[in-house]
Scaffold this motif. Sequence first.
Motif, PDB file in Angstrom:
ATOM      1  N   THR A  40       0.857  -1.117   0.012  1.00 14.19           N
ATOM      2  CA  THR A  40      -0.001   0.004   0.048  1.00 14.19           C
ATOM      3  C   THR A  40       0.703   1.229   0.064  1.00 14.19           C
ATOM      4  OG1 THR A  40      -0.142  -0.105   2.468  1.00 14.19           O
ATOM      5  CG2 THR A  40      -2.048  -1.105   1.105  1.00 14.19           C
ATOM      6  N   CYS A  41       0.941   2.015   1.089  1.00 17.10           N
ATOM      7  CA  CYS A  41       1.540   3.104   1.103  1.00 17.10           C
ATOM      8  C   CYS A  41       2.729   3.178   2.025  1.00 17.10           C
ATOM      9  CB  CYS A  41       0.637   4.317   1.722  1.00 17.10           C
ATOM     10  SG  CYS A  41       1.341   5.905   1.817  1.00 17.10           S
ATOM     11  N   CYS A  42       3.766   3.985   1.729  1.00 23.48           N
ATOM     12  CA  CYS A  42       5.212   3.970   2.436  1.00 23.48           C
ATOM     13  C   CYS A  42       4.957   4.964   3.890  1.00 23.48           C
ATOM     14  CB  CYS A  42       6.298   4.625   1.814  1.00 23.48           C
ATOM     15  SG  CYS A  42       5.987   6.218   1.002  1.00 23.48           S
ATOM     16  N   GLY A  43       3.720   5.720   3.836  1.00 18.34           N
ATOM     17  CA  GLY A  43       3.623   6.576   4.820  1.00 18.34           C
ATOM     18  C   GLY A  43       4.083   8.015   4.688  1.00 18.34           C
ATOM     19  N   GLN A  44       4.457   8.394   3.363  1.00 19.37           N
ATOM     20  CA  GLN A  44       4.729   9.581   3.020  1.00 19.37           C
ATOM     21  C   GLN A  44       3.674  10.584   3.648  1.00 19.37           C
ATOM     22  OE1 GLN A  44       6.572  12.545  -0.398  1.00 19.37           O
ATOM     23  NE2 GLN A  44       6.262  10.195  -0.658  1.00 19.37           N
ATOM     24  N   PRO A  45       2.474  10.512   3.062  1.00 19.60           N
ATOM     25  CA  PRO A  45       1.535  11.830   3.172  1.00 19.60           C
ATOM     26  C   PRO A  45       1.335  11.834   4.758  1.00 19.60           C
ATOM     27  CG  PRO A  45       0.778  10.225   1.535  1.00 19.60           C
ATOM     28  CD  PRO A  45       2.104   9.417   2.045  1.00 19.60           C
ATOM     29  N   ALA A  46       1.428  10.561   5.474  1.00 20.55           N
ATOM     30  CA  ALA A  46       0.812  10.931   6.896  1.00 20.55           C
ATOM     31  C   ALA A  46       2.085  11.386   7.541  1.00 20.55           C
ATOM     32  CB  ALA A  46       0.784   9.539   7.615  1.00 20.55           C
ATOM     33  N   TRP A  47       3.465  11.173   7.266  1.00 22.51           N
ATOM     34  CA  TRP A  47       4.454  11.733   7.777  1.00 22.51           C
ATOM     35  C   TRP A  47       4.615  13.368   7.582  1.00 22.51           C
ATOM     36  CZ3 TRP A  47       7.938  10.612  11.492  1.00 22.51           C
ATOM     37  CH2 TRP A  47       9.211  11.142  11.436  1.00 22.51           C
ATOM     38  N   ASN A  48       4.238  13.559   6.358  1.00 20.44           N
ATOM     39  CA  ASN A  48       4.151  15.098   6.049  1.00 20.44           C
ATOM     40  C   ASN A  48       3.087  15.802   6.748  1.00 20.44           C
ATOM     41  OD1 ASN A  48       6.333  14.564   3.935  1.00 20.44           O
ATOM     42  ND2 ASN A  48       5.124  14.705   2.521  1.00 20.44           N
ATOM     43  N   SER A  49       2.237  15.090   7.181  1.00 18.82           N
ATOM     44  CA  SER A  49       1.143  15.748   7.718  1.00 18.82           C
ATOM     45  C   SER A  49       1.253  15.625   9.456  1.00 18.82           C
ATOM     46  CB  SER A  49      -0.440  15.317   7.401  1.00 18.82           C
ATOM     47  OG  SER A  49      -0.629  15.362   6.177  1.00 18.82           O
TER      48      SER A  49
END
Length: 247
Positions: A40-49
């Motif tokens: 799925t996702c590497c977590g980048q959007p959550a990390w940036n938020s």
Amino acid sequence: MRVGLFVTCLVDSMRPSIGFSALELLESAGCEVLVPQAQTCCGQPAWNSGDAADTRTLALKWLNEFEQFDYVVAPSGSCAGMVRVHYNDVFKNDPDLRLRAARVAQKTYELTDFMVNVLGMDRVKLASKASVQKVTYHDSCSGLRELGVQKQPRALIQAMGGVQLDEMKDSRQCCGFGGTFSLKYGDVSAAICTDKCEQIKATGAQAVVLGDLGCMLNIEGRLRRMGENTEVLHVAELLTGRKPGQV
């Protein structure tokens, strides 16, 4: 050589032709490429938020899926940069996970960097004929500043033959996307992207080529709003001659 292809969320949902192009390039060099189906996702959007908890959950899932491979390759500088640069901080309070993340980070690459610096350009089969003859290249921020991706895509484009690469003014300047930046500061983002599109237009290129789909979507949207029909291609699409949307 077993390579795990990290397709990335945007490529999977918005432009699968990039993932298929990356697969084709890697297999042409003799790599055994595997695509974990549960990725799925590497977590980048959550990390940036600033969402550290969800980032950790996604990053751990990513580690479990990709640490088995000899190398991990992503057609995205920002996603590869998340693993290479930021997982160290994501797992800073867990020594065991931090060590696992560091091991995977060492073998995680952006696509063109892997092709040039690990495989060697002579091993990769490039399209004999490009879909366009004159292009310009935009350096996406994360790939450039976190991973040093600049010469690699240009070397591959120039190796194709029959493609003229004309540099735009300030090719290293941001396009205004910046992930959530474009959502939080829409007017500023639009102004930055308008400048970028004017620089693209000034080259007279048939297409602007780059290596991050987020930036591609941002630039393409602004170009169309300006009434411009310049193509926006991922470097993998150009190198394989695959048309956008072709799978």
